[in-house]
Design a protein around this motif. Sequence first.
Motif, mmCIF file in Angstrom:
data_model
loop_
_atom_site.group_PDB
_atom_site.id
_atom_site.type_symbol
_atom_site.label_atom_id
_atom_site.label_comp_id
_atom_site.label_asym_id
_atom_site.label_seq_id
_atom_site.Cartn_x
_atom_site.Cartn_y
_atom_site.Cartn_z
ATOM 1 N N TRP A 9 42.768 53.021 53.712
ATOM 2 C CA TRP A 9 41.697 54.022 53.683
ATOM 3 C C TRP A 9 40.576 53.529 54.591
ATOM 4 O O TRP A 9 40.110 52.390 54.446
ATOM 5 C CB TRP A 9 41.167 54.194 52.254
ATOM 6 C CG TRP A 9 42.129 54.914 51.365
ATOM 7 C CD1 TRP A 9 43.099 54.347 50.580
ATOM 8 C CD2 TRP A 9 42.221 56.334 51.181
ATOM 9 N NE1 TRP A 9 43.786 55.339 49.925
ATOM 10 C CE2 TRP A 9 43.266 56.566 50.264
ATOM 11 C CE3 TRP A 9 41.533 57.428 51.697
ATOM 12 C CZ2 TRP A 9 43.630 57.839 49.858
ATOM 13 C CZ3 TRP A 9 41.893 58.704 51.279
ATOM 14 C CH2 TRP A 9 42.937 58.904 50.376
ATOM 15 N N VAL A 34 34.268 66.664 60.437
ATOM 16 C CA VAL A 34 34.118 66.469 59.004
ATOM 17 C C VAL A 34 33.044 67.439 58.535
ATOM 18 O O VAL A 34 32.050 67.671 59.226
ATOM 19 C CB VAL A 34 33.824 64.982 58.674
ATOM 20 C CG1 VAL A 34 32.595 64.459 59.365
ATOM 21 C CG2 VAL A 34 33.718 64.744 57.172
ATOM 22 N N LEU A 44 38.328 66.892 56.423
ATOM 23 C CA LEU A 44 38.468 66.217 57.718
ATOM 24 C C LEU A 44 39.609 66.898 58.452
ATOM 25 O O LEU A 44 40.768 66.764 58.063
ATOM 26 C CB LEU A 44 38.766 64.725 57.495
ATOM 27 C CG LEU A 44 38.897 63.851 58.733
ATOM 28 C CD1 LEU A 44 37.573 63.727 59.481
ATOM 29 C CD2 LEU A 44 39.397 62.454 58.355
ATOM 30 N N TYR A 103 43.404 65.509 57.260
ATOM 31 C CA TYR A 103 43.676 64.235 56.589
ATOM 32 C C TYR A 103 43.052 64.246 55.208
ATOM 33 O O TYR A 103 41.976 64.835 54.999
ATOM 34 C CB TYR A 103 43.103 63.068 57.392
ATOM 35 C CG TYR A 103 43.879 62.775 58.659
ATOM 36 C CD1 TYR A 103 45.187 62.313 58.597
ATOM 37 C CD2 TYR A 103 43.302 62.965 59.902
ATOM 38 C CE1 TYR A 103 45.907 62.055 59.754
ATOM 39 C CE2 TYR A 103 44.005 62.704 61.065
ATOM 40 C CZ TYR A 103 45.314 62.245 60.984
ATOM 41 O OH TYR A 103 46.014 61.988 62.127
ATOM 42 N N GLU A 104 43.706 63.560 54.299
ATOM 43 C CA GLU A 104 43.175 63.440 52.947
ATOM 44 C C GLU A 104 41.937 62.535 52.959
ATOM 45 O O GLU A 104 41.917 61.514 53.653
ATOM 46 C CB GLU A 104 44.250 62.825 52.043
ATOM 47 C CG GLU A 104 43.810 62.776 50.602
ATOM 48 C CD GLU A 104 44.835 62.114 49.692
ATOM 49 O OE1 GLU A 104 45.965 61.828 50.140
ATOM 50 O OE2 GLU A 104 44.469 61.877 48.525
ATOM 51 N N VAL A 105 40.914 62.939 52.226
ATOM 52 C CA VAL A 105 39.697 62.114 52.139
ATOM 53 C C VAL A 105 39.314 61.903 50.683
ATOM 54 O O VAL A 105 39.733 62.654 49.799
ATOM 55 C CB VAL A 105 38.495 62.763 52.883
ATOM 56 C CG1 VAL A 105 38.747 62.823 54.372
ATOM 57 C CG2 VAL A 105 38.166 64.137 52.336
ATOM 58 N N GLN A 106 38.521 60.892 50.448
ATOM 59 C CA GLN A 106 37.884 60.719 49.144
ATOM 60 C C GLN A 106 36.545 60.030 49.339
ATOM 61 O O GLN A 106 36.340 59.297 50.310
ATOM 62 C CB GLN A 106 38.772 59.947 48.167
ATOM 63 C CG GLN A 106 39.211 58.580 48.640
ATOM 64 C CD GLN A 106 39.991 57.859 47.535
ATOM 65 O OE1 GLN A 106 39.523 57.760 46.406
ATOM 66 N NE2 GLN A 106 41.171 57.363 47.876
ATOM 67 N N GLU A 107 35.625 60.307 48.425
ATOM 68 C CA GLU A 107 34.285 59.721 48.529
ATOM 69 C C GLU A 107 34.171 58.548 47.578
ATOM 70 O O GLU A 107 34.374 58.696 46.373
ATOM 71 C CB GLU A 107 33.223 60.783 48.220
ATOM 72 C CG GLU A 107 33.229 61.857 49.288
ATOM 73 C CD GLU A 107 32.091 62.853 49.138
ATOM 74 O OE1 GLU A 107 30.988 62.588 49.648
ATOM 75 O OE2 GLU A 107 32.324 63.889 48.518
ATOM 76 N N ILE A 112 32.674 58.568 53.069
ATOM 77 C CA ILE A 112 33.884 59.387 53.058
ATOM 78 C C ILE A 112 34.990 58.577 53.709
ATOM 79 O O ILE A 112 34.872 58.166 54.871
ATOM 80 C CB ILE A 112 33.663 60.716 53.800
ATOM 81 C CG1 ILE A 112 32.593 61.530 53.056
ATOM 82 C CG2 ILE A 112 34.979 61.492 53.909
ATOM 83 C CD1 ILE A 112 32.236 62.841 53.735
ATOM 84 N N ALA A 114 39.066 58.208 54.771
ATOM 85 C CA ALA A 114 40.232 59.030 55.099
ATOM 86 C C ALA A 114 41.477 58.158 55.098
ATOM 87 O O ALA A 114 41.421 56.969 55.432
ATOM 88 C CB ALA A 114 40.052 59.666 56.478
#
Length: 364
Positions: A9, A34, A44, A103-107, A112, A114
């Motif tokens: 990530w 983004v 994203l 693309y998969e993201v997470q905070e 952020i 990816a």
Amino acid sequence: MGELMRRYWQPVAISAQVKEDPIKVKVLGEDLIVFRDKKDRPGLLHNRCCHRGTTLYYGRVEDEGIRCCYHGWMFDVEGRCVDMPCEADNGVGIREKVRQPWYEVQERYGLIFAYMGPPEKRPAFTRWSNLEDVQEGQKLLQVGPVFASGADRSVDYIDCNWLQHWENTLDPFHVQVLHATFSTVQFVEEFGIMPTVDWGSDELGAHYVAYRDLEDGRKVDRVTCVWWPNTRSVPSVELKPGPGHNLSWVVPQDDETCRSFAVFKVPEDFEMEGAEAIPGKKWSEMTEEEHRRYPGDWEAQSGQGPISLHSEEHLAGSDGAIRLIRAGLRDQLKTLENGGDPAGVFFDDKDAYMEVTSGNFFHD
Ligand code: FES
Ligand SMILES: [Fe+2]
């Protein structure tokens, strides 16, 4: 190396800076945007609309996603096309056949992150010991990109290959020369003492310990750590005692430029001012002559050229930790080539935890 970085990530933006309006980001050679939809979900997406290729940078966020300015196709944060206003029945029946690359993201930690690698190799998100357990009265502060010669936020990226910037983290002797005696005292006077240094590496990363005998009779052991392939923790450059409260990632934009995202755990009322690189001036305000007379990390690293040629270098005894970094990265690449999973990639949440041991440790 790009393939290796894609197994982790990677931070691509600071959460608080991502609002509805799309922001251009370049990550690992890809032009992306983004943005945040009206449900507060970050997205994203590939910059170029999959219809006829105009940039989604000029798009507008609506309830269900971002609408392209050209013919109005709308994409949700996972790239699904949810409206084609120029097609019969708003494209029902054909819009399901296209997908905007995403693309998969997470905070996490106010950044952020990816995942840009193969879906079947998607790792758990690694938690880092020094950024967990934010207590009452503390907060996480995000900064990017950081220069040791002054956190000048007007500068958006670093114009050299990411490795030149990252491996500088394990270059304990430049601290005495570049940061304390050659230019001016860029951090603290104590760095002017030439340290004795140990270094080491293990499966997950490398570190050095710089030992200094201070004039007041105390001793300080400064421990700086990096983890494959591009994470690091540098203890307080003001030489504040105790464990290192920050972590940062050096992420390539492309082969010749990079960004650094840092997170600091600090007291709630702490604000990081745009630090001065020389008295009275931020780095971006310095004249050419001042850059020449008072070089810092930026000058030294971009001065190595866009991509420093290792074949032209002459590594010496003091470059021991640089050798460890390069050897460690090569090992990771070998693992990848042989079909293995690189170090520091965990697939189970309970394993995805790293202990950070950087710090300035004082003793008599
Ligand atoms: S180029 Fe985006 S909708 Fe046509
Ligand atoms: Fe430095």
